[in-house]
Design an enzyme around this catalytic site. Structure first.
Site, short mmCIF file in Angstrom:
data_model
loop_
_atom_site.label_atom_id
_atom_site.label_comp_id
_atom_site.label_asym_id
_atom_site.label_seq_id
_atom_site.Cartn_x
_atom_site.Cartn_y
_atom_site.Cartn_z
N LYS A 147 51.17 53.79 48.37
CA LYS A 147 52.29 54.27 47.53
C LYS A 147 51.69 54.82 46.24
CE LYS A 147 56.27 51.52 48.91
NZ LYS A 147 57.24 50.49 48.47
N GLU A 189 52.57 39.06 41.68
CA GLU A 189 52.51 39.74 42.99
C GLU A 189 51.82 38.85 44.02
OE1 GLU A 189 54.25 42.43 43.46
OE2 GLU A 189 54.11 43.82 41.76
N LYS A 231 49.60 42.04 52.96
CA LYS A 231 50.07 43.41 52.70
C LYS A 231 49.60 44.35 53.81
CE LYS A 231 51.05 47.02 49.55
NZ LYS A 231 51.24 47.50 48.21
N GLU A 241 57.87 52.53 54.84
CA GLU A 241 59.01 51.71 54.45
C GLU A 241 60.31 52.11 55.14
OE1 GLU A 241 58.79 50.20 50.39
OE2 GLU A 241 60.97 50.16 50.31
N ARG A 245 58.62 47.00 55.39
CA ARG A 245 57.81 47.06 54.16
C ARG A 245 58.63 46.73 52.92
NH1 ARG A 245 53.15 51.42 52.28
NH2 ARG A 245 52.87 50.50 50.21
N ASN A 249 59.05 44.28 48.20
CA ASN A 249 59.75 44.54 46.93
C ASN A 249 60.58 43.35 46.48
OD1 ASN A 249 58.88 47.21 46.43
ND2 ASN A 249 60.19 47.90 48.10
N HIS A 252 61.64 43.06 42.89
CA HIS A 252 61.44 44.35 42.24
C HIS A 252 62.75 45.04 41.84
CE1 HIS A 252 57.42 43.63 43.61
NE2 HIS A 252 56.96 44.79 43.17
N HIS A 256 62.63 46.15 38.28
CA HIS A 256 62.64 47.56 37.85
C HIS A 256 63.74 47.79 36.82
CE1 HIS A 256 60.36 49.22 41.62
NE2 HIS A 256 59.60 48.55 40.80
P1 NAD Z 1 48.01 48.67 34.23
O1 NAD Z 1 47.43 49.65 35.14
O2 NAD Z 1 48.81 49.17 33.08
O3 NAD Z 1 46.87 47.72 33.70
C1 NAD Z 1 47.18 46.69 32.84
C2 NAD Z 1 46.36 46.74 31.53
O4 NAD Z 1 45.08 46.19 31.79
C3 NAD Z 1 46.12 48.12 31.00
O5 NAD Z 1 46.15 48.08 29.59
C4 NAD Z 1 44.72 48.43 31.49
O6 NAD Z 1 44.06 49.40 30.70
C5 NAD Z 1 44.07 47.10 31.37
N1 NAD Z 1 42.93 46.87 32.23
C6 NAD Z 1 42.81 47.24 33.51
N2 NAD Z 1 41.71 46.71 34.04
C7 NAD Z 1 41.11 46.01 33.07
C8 NAD Z 1 39.95 45.22 33.01
N3 NAD Z 1 39.21 44.98 34.09
N4 NAD Z 1 39.61 44.65 31.82
C9 NAD Z 1 40.42 44.83 30.73
N5 NAD Z 1 41.54 45.54 30.73
C10 NAD Z 1 41.89 46.11 31.90
O7 NAD Z 1 48.98 47.66 35.02
P2 NAD Z 1 48.88 46.94 36.43
O8 NAD Z 1 49.56 45.66 36.26
O9 NAD Z 1 47.51 46.95 36.98
O10 NAD Z 1 49.75 47.87 37.39
C11 NAD Z 1 51.12 48.07 37.15
C12 NAD Z 1 51.53 49.37 37.80
O11 NAD Z 1 51.30 49.29 39.20
C13 NAD Z 1 52.98 49.71 37.62
O12 NAD Z 1 53.09 51.07 37.24
C14 NAD Z 1 53.58 49.49 38.98
O13 NAD Z 1 54.67 50.31 39.23
C15 NAD Z 1 52.44 49.81 39.87
N6 NAD Z 1 52.52 49.19 41.19
C16 NAD Z 1 52.33 49.98 42.27
C17 NAD Z 1 52.34 49.44 43.53
C18 NAD Z 1 52.04 50.31 44.71
O14 NAD Z 1 52.23 49.86 45.85
N7 NAD Z 1 51.56 51.51 44.52
C19 NAD Z 1 52.56 48.08 43.70
C20 NAD Z 1 52.74 47.28 42.57
C21 NAD Z 1 52.72 47.85 41.30
N1 GLY Z 2 54.43 47.07 46.28
C1 GLY Z 2 55.32 47.35 47.34
C2 GLY Z 2 54.76 48.16 48.43
O1 GLY Z 2 53.61 48.54 48.40
O2 GLY Z 2 55.46 48.48 49.34
#
Ligand code: NAD
Ligand code: GLY
Length: 369
Positions: A147, A189, A231, A241, A245, A249, A252, A256
């Protein structure tokens, strides 16, 4: 140089199958980037926080495989998961004459991963990309399953594509520099996989929650591996999905609404999901699907992970109405009717609608006064 690869599993999607590699020190080892599609250029996409920590090591590990390895550094934060920031990736690709074989490397958390994946899906109608997730949340969820996308001011992750990476490389060593609040966000998660799919895993998380919060490497390795296994099983059965799948969520829909209602980046995504799971558990109870003991157990675990368990007030005059309006923009909504992922027995999830009055009562009960 060899690095300890603790686990490798495969996400089975026919010709789009790929490995998820889990270990410590993986991103600095050139051997881990062999066998990727051949190309003369690579572009590392990272952000202003992660690049200074890990981009040089990744760049050095990629150098033996590509004639040129470029780097683009995005501004950090969920608030930048937008068109303007996405365009910085396309700018870098075009300014560096990147062709349709160029391989993109997403070095960062879920924000960088989702945006890099979307850029890879659309640059020259599709170039390969590799996920190198550096947050717990990205290692257990967002880097796996294809995704990709960005936010729209009216809704979270509303613009994007399903596009699978070539490989996911979870380097547990990167989690050492993660702020504690981000570790907790990632644990949301991890916890999610228990009630929807594996109560034995929920038992294990409960028994190891302190070790996980303290970043014990063995505990993290197990949490990342089991989360990715669950997953991978779900995504392998329902990549786009069509049905199953959606269980991923859990939490979520409420989550969201919290993120969009507060403005992206106020609460972390994982914090919103954690609280959203509490709200979804209450709704499951209100529908008679689970008992109060289950809700209390899940709430206690989410709190122990360092996550909020009371929802924020999004609108002082009609809080529940605001949540409902935001939830109607959810991707799972059909013809404006909200569909929730609920728990209909320990370790089992279902998709259901619910009467507005019932949802309102749950929101009222779950939100801070
Ligand atoms: P993020 O990418 O914003 O990272 C969180 C913070 O940690 C940021 O400030 C980043 O710069 C910092 N950071 C990252 N790695 C680091 C490290 N090793 N050391 C220090 N700082 C570090 O947030 P996240 O929680 O990783 O991801 C959230 C995003 O993921 C949301 O946009 C959400 O919608 C998305 N998401 C997508 C899916 C998917 O299936 N594609 C699933 C769940 C969440
Ligand atoms: N995080 C939900 C999905 O990947 O479907």
């Amino acid at each position: 140089m060899t690095t300890p690869l603790l686990n490798s599993l495969t996400i089975a999607l026919g010709e789009r199958s790929y490995p998820i590699q889990i270990g410590s020190g993986l991103l600095a080892d050139a051997a881990n980037f062999a066998d990727l599609p051949k190309a003369s250029t690579a572009l590392i996409v990272s952000n202003s926080t992660v690049a200074p920590l890990y981009a040089a090591a990744l760049q050095a590990a990629l150098q033996p495989h590509y004639a040129s390895v470029h780097l683009v550094v995005l501004p950090d934060g969920e608030a930048h998961k937008d068109w303007q920031t996405l365009n910085l990736i396309f700018d870098a690709l075009l300014q560096n004459n990147c062709d349709r074989k160029t391989v993109l490397f997403a070095l960062g958390g879920g924000v960088v991963g989702d945006m890099t994946g979307f850029a890879a899906a659309s640059y020259m109608r599709g170039v390969p990309f590799v996920q190198v997730p550096t947050t717990l949340l990205a290692q257990v969820d967002s880097s796996v399953g294809g995704k990709t996308g960005i936010n729209h001011p009216l809704g979270k992750n509303m613009v994007g594509a399903f596009y699978q990476p070539q490989r996911v490389l979870c380097d547990l060593g990167t989690l050492k520099t993660l702020p504690p609040r981000e570790v907790s966000a990632g644990l949301a998660e991890v916890i999610k996989y228990g009630p929807i799919a594996d109560m034995a895993f929920l038992d294990w998380i409960e028994a190891h929650i302190e070790a996980l919060v303290a970043r014990d490497v063995q505990a993290l390795a197990h949490a990342v591996r089991r989360s990715c296994e669950i997953k991978a099983q779900v995504v392998s059965q329902d990549e786009r999905e069509g049905g199953l799948r959606a269980i991923l969520n859990f939490g979520h829909t409420f989550g969201h609404a919290i993120e969009a209602g507060l403005g992206y980046g106020d609460w972390l995504h994982g914090e919103a999901v954690g609280c959203g799971m509490v709200m979804a558990a209450h709704l499951s109870q209100a529908l008679g699907l689970v008992d109060a003991a289950f809700v209390q157990r899940l709430t206690r675990l989410i709190a122990a992970a360092g996550l909020p368990v009371r929802g924020p007030v999004l609108d002082a005059s009609d809080n529940a109405g605001r949540y409902l309006a935001l939830m109607r923009v959810d991707k799972k909504a059909e013809a404006g009717a909200i569909r929730f992922v609920l728990i209909d027995g320990p370790g089992r999830a279902c998709m259901r609608g619910a009467e507005d009055a019932l949802v309102r009562a749950v929101i009222d009960r779950c939100c801070a006064a």
